[in-house]
Design an enzyme around this catalytic site. Sequence first.
Site: not given
Ligand code: L34
Length: 306
Positions: A64, A108, A131
Amino acid sequence: MSDPSPSAPTREGARLIDGTALAKRIRAEVAADVAALRLRGVTPGLAVVLVGDDPASGVYVGAKERASREAGMAGDTIRLPANASQSELLALVERLNRDERVHGILVQMPLPAQIDPDTVIRHIRPDKDVDGFHPVNVGKLLIGHTDGFVPCTPAGVQRMLVEHGVATRGAECVVIGRSTIVGKPMAALLMQAGAGADATVTICHSRTRDLASHTRRADILIVAAGRPRMVTADMVKPGAVVIDVGMNRIADATTASGTRLVGDVDFEGVRLVASLITPVPGGVGPMTIAMLLHNTVRAARRTLDA
Ligand code: L34
């Protein structure tokens, strides 16, 4: 060479929704909006708060901050130790609420056990709650008022559907999962009147009787259950659009880390049945981050219009 390129039809029919590519495009649009705002003297500022050292949260928060800086924003991560008290965190939120350079605040999740997440969320100014978790923004979404913030993950899913020309009006849409972050706002978005919505929505959850009888009726199936590969091919209607919000790290001895990221959908099986499907990783996750930047630009722009 068995992996099809994103969005190319596979021999069996399902096309991939490439979340990484779409997120990149949205981030470029956001960067242009940021540049325009900076010319008017406002640099959108995003403050991400990370409490503790959960490795997955560290990865998401790092992504982020990087994405916000790449878009030209002032992106800052504020880290508190795992044993930080609730009052310390509330004091930090209050400082960010008052800071004019900060337009968006994100704490987060998950938080350590000694901190109540609802109390923290209620302390964030609703007009900085990018959020979309504050009760004021949740209420606005449910009423259908568009001047609040929509939670980033469901907003990203809706954008994926719209960008891929998926017809939602009158469609049978089944959401698995009733969380405040994904399932509930997802349902609220899709049942609204208007473009990318107007769907007939069913929410399923851990107490749903005969889950497959619901999922097999779905034209659009959105899975946010937090259970690795729980949706199998036999649960999916041929030609359905399947969106996988799951993010599960499972043991895999064949990888360097010993783990692997999988969704809530059995991708290899379901892709043979679906018409469109999101991969994990590279699907919904990157869209969540893109929509966070989008919300932050909106928050910043509003300080000019106000
Ligand atoms: N306050 N907490 C708050 N806001 C959010 O919107 C989140 N979330 C969830 C967890 N806690 C939070 C996120 O941002 C889940 N989440 C999130 C965001 C992005 C990705 C995964 C979870 C992401 O970019 N995932 C990548 C892979 C990352 C890896 O390799 O671990 C993907 O390609 O899906």
